[in-house]
Design a protein around this motif. Sequence first.
Motif, PDB file in Angstrom:
ATOM      1  N   LEU A 112       0.807  -1.213   0.000  1.00 35.92           N
ATOM      2  CA  LEU A 112       0.000   0.000   0.000  1.00 35.92           C
ATOM      3  C   LEU A 112       0.840   1.264   0.000  1.00 35.92           C
ATOM      4  O   LEU A 112       0.298   2.361   0.094  1.00 35.92           O
ATOM      5  CB  LEU A 112      -0.961  -0.020   1.205  1.00 35.92           C
ATOM      6  N   ARG A 113       2.126   1.111  -0.116  1.00 35.81           N
ATOM      7  CA  ARG A 113       3.015   2.264  -0.250  1.00 35.81           C
ATOM      8  C   ARG A 113       3.199   2.591  -1.731  1.00 35.81           C
ATOM      9  O   ARG A 113       3.067   1.718  -2.597  1.00 35.81           O
ATOM     10  CB  ARG A 113       4.383   1.951   0.361  1.00 35.81           C
ATOM     11  N   ALA A 114       3.510   3.847  -2.018  1.00 35.08           N
ATOM     12  CA  ALA A 114       3.915   4.187  -3.381  1.00 35.08           C
ATOM     13  C   ALA A 114       5.104   3.302  -3.751  1.00 35.08           C
ATOM     14  O   ALA A 114       6.059   3.169  -2.986  1.00 35.08           O
ATOM     15  CB  ALA A 114       4.296   5.662  -3.464  1.00 35.08           C
ATOM     16  N   SER A 115       5.025   2.664  -4.895  1.00 39.04           N
ATOM     17  CA  SER A 115       5.982   1.620  -5.262  1.00 39.04           C
ATOM     18  C   SER A 115       6.768   2.035  -6.498  1.00 39.04           C
ATOM     19  O   SER A 115       6.193   2.483  -7.497  1.00 39.04           O
ATOM     20  CB  SER A 115       5.231   0.312  -5.543  1.00 39.04           C
ATOM     21  N   TRP A 116       8.070   1.852  -6.449  1.00 34.50           N
ATOM     22  CA  TRP A 116       8.910   2.184  -7.593  1.00 34.50           C
ATOM     23  C   TRP A 116       8.624   1.251  -8.760  1.00 34.50           C
ATOM     24  O   TRP A 116       8.449   0.050  -8.577  1.00 34.50           O
ATOM     25  CB  TRP A 116      10.378   2.118  -7.205  1.00 34.50           C
ATOM     26  N   GLU A 117       8.613   1.812  -9.937  1.00 34.50           N
ATOM     27  CA  GLU A 117       8.265   1.033 -11.127  1.00 34.50           C
ATOM     28  C   GLU A 117       9.202  -0.150 -11.346  1.00 34.50           C
ATOM     29  O   GLU A 117       8.777  -1.206 -11.806  1.00 34.50           O
ATOM     30  CB  GLU A 117       8.279   1.935 -12.359  1.00 34.50           C
ATOM     31  N   TRP A 118      10.484   0.019 -11.025  1.00 38.55           N
ATOM     32  CA  TRP A 118      11.431  -1.070 -11.277  1.00 38.55           C
ATOM     33  C   TRP A 118      11.165  -2.285 -10.384  1.00 38.55           C
ATOM     34  O   TRP A 118      11.590  -3.384 -10.710  1.00 38.55           O
ATOM     35  CB  TRP A 118      12.869  -0.576 -11.110  1.00 38.55           C
ATOM     36  N   ASP A 119      10.476  -2.104  -9.281  1.00 36.51           N
ATOM     37  CA  ASP A 119      10.103  -3.236  -8.433  1.00 36.51           C
ATOM     38  C   ASP A 119       8.897  -3.990  -8.971  1.00 36.51           C
ATOM     39  O   ASP A 119       8.665  -5.135  -8.585  1.00 36.51           O
ATOM     40  CB  ASP A 119       9.761  -2.752  -7.017  1.00 36.51           C
ATOM     41  N   ILE A 120       8.106  -3.344  -9.812  1.00 39.46           N
ATOM     42  CA  ILE A 120       6.761  -3.826 -10.127  1.00 39.46           C
ATOM     43  C   ILE A 120       6.574  -4.245 -11.581  1.00 39.46           C
ATOM     44  O   ILE A 120       5.830  -5.193 -11.867  1.00 39.46           O
ATOM     45  CB  ILE A 120       5.722  -2.727  -9.792  1.00 39.46           C
ATOM     46  N   ALA A 121       7.203  -3.557 -12.522  1.00 37.85           N
ATOM     47  CA  ALA A 121       6.843  -3.716 -13.931  1.00 37.85           C
ATOM     48  C   ALA A 121       6.965  -5.160 -14.416  1.00 37.85           C
ATOM     49  O   ALA A 121       6.047  -5.690 -15.066  1.00 37.85           O
ATOM     50  CB  ALA A 121       7.699  -2.796 -14.798  1.00 37.85           C
ATOM     51  N   PRO A 167       6.486  10.181 -15.451  1.00 39.53           N
ATOM     52  CA  PRO A 167       7.519  11.183 -15.154  1.00 39.53           C
ATOM     53  C   PRO A 167       8.143  10.979 -13.777  1.00 39.53           C
ATOM     54  O   PRO A 167       9.368  11.079 -13.623  1.00 39.53           O
ATOM     55  CB  PRO A 167       6.756  12.503 -15.260  1.00 39.53           C
ATOM     56  N   HIS A 168       7.317  10.734 -12.775  1.00 34.61           N
ATOM     57  CA  HIS A 168       7.825  10.284 -11.471  1.00 34.61           C
ATOM     58  C   HIS A 168       7.571   8.782 -11.420  1.00 34.61           C
ATOM     59  O   HIS A 168       6.417   8.352 -11.398  1.00 34.61           O
ATOM     60  CB  HIS A 168       7.117  10.990 -10.317  1.00 34.61           C
ATOM     61  N   PRO A 169       8.615   7.962 -11.420  1.00 34.75           N
ATOM     62  CA  PRO A 169       8.453   6.530 -11.680  1.00 34.75           C
ATOM     63  C   PRO A 169       7.944   5.708 -10.493  1.00 34.75           C
ATOM     64  O   PRO A 169       8.599   4.771 -10.031  1.00 34.75           O
ATOM     65  CB  PRO A 169       9.857   6.105 -12.103  1.00 34.75           C
ATOM     66  N   GLN A 170       6.762   6.063 -10.010  1.00 31.30           N
ATOM     67  CA  GLN A 170       6.116   5.291  -8.963  1.00 31.30           C
ATOM     68  C   GLN A 170       4.664   5.034  -9.337  1.00 31.30           C
ATOM     69  O   GLN A 170       4.054   5.797 -10.103  1.00 31.30           O
ATOM     70  CB  GLN A 170       6.162   6.026  -7.616  1.00 31.30           C
ATOM     71  N   VAL A 171       4.116   3.940  -8.773  1.00 31.01           N
ATOM     72  CA  VAL A 171       2.693   3.639  -8.901  1.00 31.01           C
ATOM     73  C   VAL A 171       2.078   3.644  -7.503  1.00 31.01           C
ATOM     74  O   VAL A 171       2.775   3.530  -6.500  1.00 31.01           O
ATOM     75  CB  VAL A 171       2.460   2.282  -9.600  1.00 31.01           C
ATOM     76  N   ASP A 172       0.754   3.782  -7.459  1.00 32.95           N
ATOM     77  CA  ASP A 172       0.034   3.961  -6.188  1.00 32.95           C
ATOM     78  C   ASP A 172      -0.252   2.622  -5.527  1.00 32.95           C
ATOM     79  O   ASP A 172      -1.390   2.174  -5.422  1.00 32.95           O
ATOM     80  CB  ASP A 172      -1.276   4.721  -6.448  1.00 32.95           C
ATOM     81  N   GLY A 173       0.824   1.969  -5.065  1.00 39.36           N
ATOM     82  CA  GLY A 173       0.663   0.669  -4.445  1.00 39.36           C
ATOM     83  C   GLY A 173       0.303  -0.379  -5.483  1.00 39.36           C
ATOM     84  O   GLY A 173       0.066  -0.083  -6.654  1.00 39.36           O
ATOM     85  N   VAL A 174       0.258  -1.637  -5.031  1.00 38.90           N
ATOM     86  CA  VAL A 174      -0.053  -2.757  -5.926  1.00 38.90           C
ATOM     87  C   VAL A 174      -0.865  -3.787  -5.161  1.00 38.90           C
ATOM     88  O   VAL A 174      -0.543  -4.133  -4.012  1.00 38.90           O
ATOM     89  CB  VAL A 174       1.229  -3.430  -6.461  1.00 38.90           C
ATOM     90  N   VAL A 175      -1.921  -4.281  -5.804  1.00 33.18           N
ATOM     91  CA  VAL A 175      -2.674  -5.430  -5.308  1.00 33.18           C
ATOM     92  C   VAL A 175      -2.776  -6.414  -6.466  1.00 33.18           C
ATOM     93  O   VAL A 175      -3.301  -6.079  -7.526  1.00 33.18           O
ATOM     94  CB  VAL A 175      -4.085  -5.045  -4.814  1.00 33.18           C
ATOM     95  N   ALA A 176      -2.248  -7.617  -6.276  1.00 33.23           N
ATOM     96  CA  ALA A 176      -2.220  -8.612  -7.346  1.00 33.23           C
ATOM     97  C   ALA A 176      -2.620  -9.962  -6.784  1.00 33.23           C
ATOM     98  O   ALA A 176      -2.385 -10.260  -5.612  1.00 33.23           O
ATOM     99  CB  ALA A 176      -0.828  -8.691  -7.961  1.00 33.23           C
ATOM    100  N   GLY A 177      -3.222 -10.776  -7.617  1.00 34.83           N
ATOM    101  CA  GLY A 177      -3.591 -12.107  -7.176  1.00 34.83           C
ATOM    102  C   GLY A 177      -4.552 -12.785  -8.120  1.00 34.83           C
ATOM    103  O   GLY A 177      -4.725 -12.370  -9.272  1.00 34.83           O
TER     104      GLY A 177
END
Length: 261
Positions: free
Chosen positions: A203-212, A238-248
Motif C-alpha cells: 500500500l506504499r507508493a511503489s517504484w516502477e522497477w520493483d513492479i513492472a 515522469p515520477h516513476p512510482q505507482v500507487d501501491g499494488v494489489v495482485a492475485g
Amino acid sequence: MPVTDAAADRALLEDAARAAGEIARRYFRARPEIWEKDDGQGPVTEADLEIDAMLRAMLTAARPDYGWLSEESPDDSDRLTRGRVFIVDPIDGTRAFIKGESDFSHALAVVENGAPLAAAIHLPIKDRMYTAAQGQGASRDGTVIAPSGRGDWDGARVLGAKSNFKPERWAQGRPPVAPAFVPSLAYRLALVAEGRFDAMVTLRASWEWDIAAGALIVTEAGGTAQDQRGRPLRFNNPHPQVDGVVAGTRAVQAALVAGLA
C-alpha cells in the motif's frame, strides 16, 4: 530500426538476467562494499552498481532505440520520449542480499507506451527464472505457470509487510487472510503468478522497477495486478512510482481492492 516482437525482447531480458545472476553470485556472502543512498532510500552495494552497468551496456547495445529506467542509474527524461523503455532493478531485495539471504531477484521489463511487453525475474541463488511476453503467457524455468485459482479471500495466503494489514487500512477491519512476507516485491509477484500464494499487497507508493516485470508475469499467468484503487498499472511515468499494488487471483484481488478503506 525494426520493432522487435515481445518474444525477442523476453529472450533478451532472460539472457541479461542470467548475466546479472553470475555477478550477484560472485558477491553473495562475500562482504561487498555497501553505501547508504541519499534521502533514506536504503543501501546499495558494489554488486548492484556492477550489475546495473552491465545491464545498461548489454541491453541498450541490443536495443539502442529503447529508453532506460533503473533504480541505480540517474533518471533521464529522454525515456519519456521513447516508445519502448527498459525498466530494471539490478537487485530487488538488496537488504536480503546483504544479509546473505537467497530471496533477492533481478527484475527486468520492457514497457511499451506505459504497458509491460516483456519481463524476466531471476533468483540466482534459488536458480529460478520467471518470464512473460505480452499475449504469450508466463513461465517458470520454461514451464507454464498459473495463479492458485482461489475464489475466496477468507484464509487466502497474501504476501505483504505487516503494516499493510493494520485494521485501520481496511473498511471492515483487518482482512480475513493469512499474511506472509518475502523481501523482494518482484519475487512476491512471481510467487503469486505461479500459485504458491493467492495474492500480494503493498500500500506504499511503489517504484516502477520493483513492479513492472512482476505485473506482466502475473497478468500473463492469468491473474490480476492493479494499483490499490483498482486502476490499471501504467509505467514510464515522469515520477516513476505507482500507487501501491494489489495482485492475485481475480477473485481474491478484487476482494482485497474492495476491502481497502
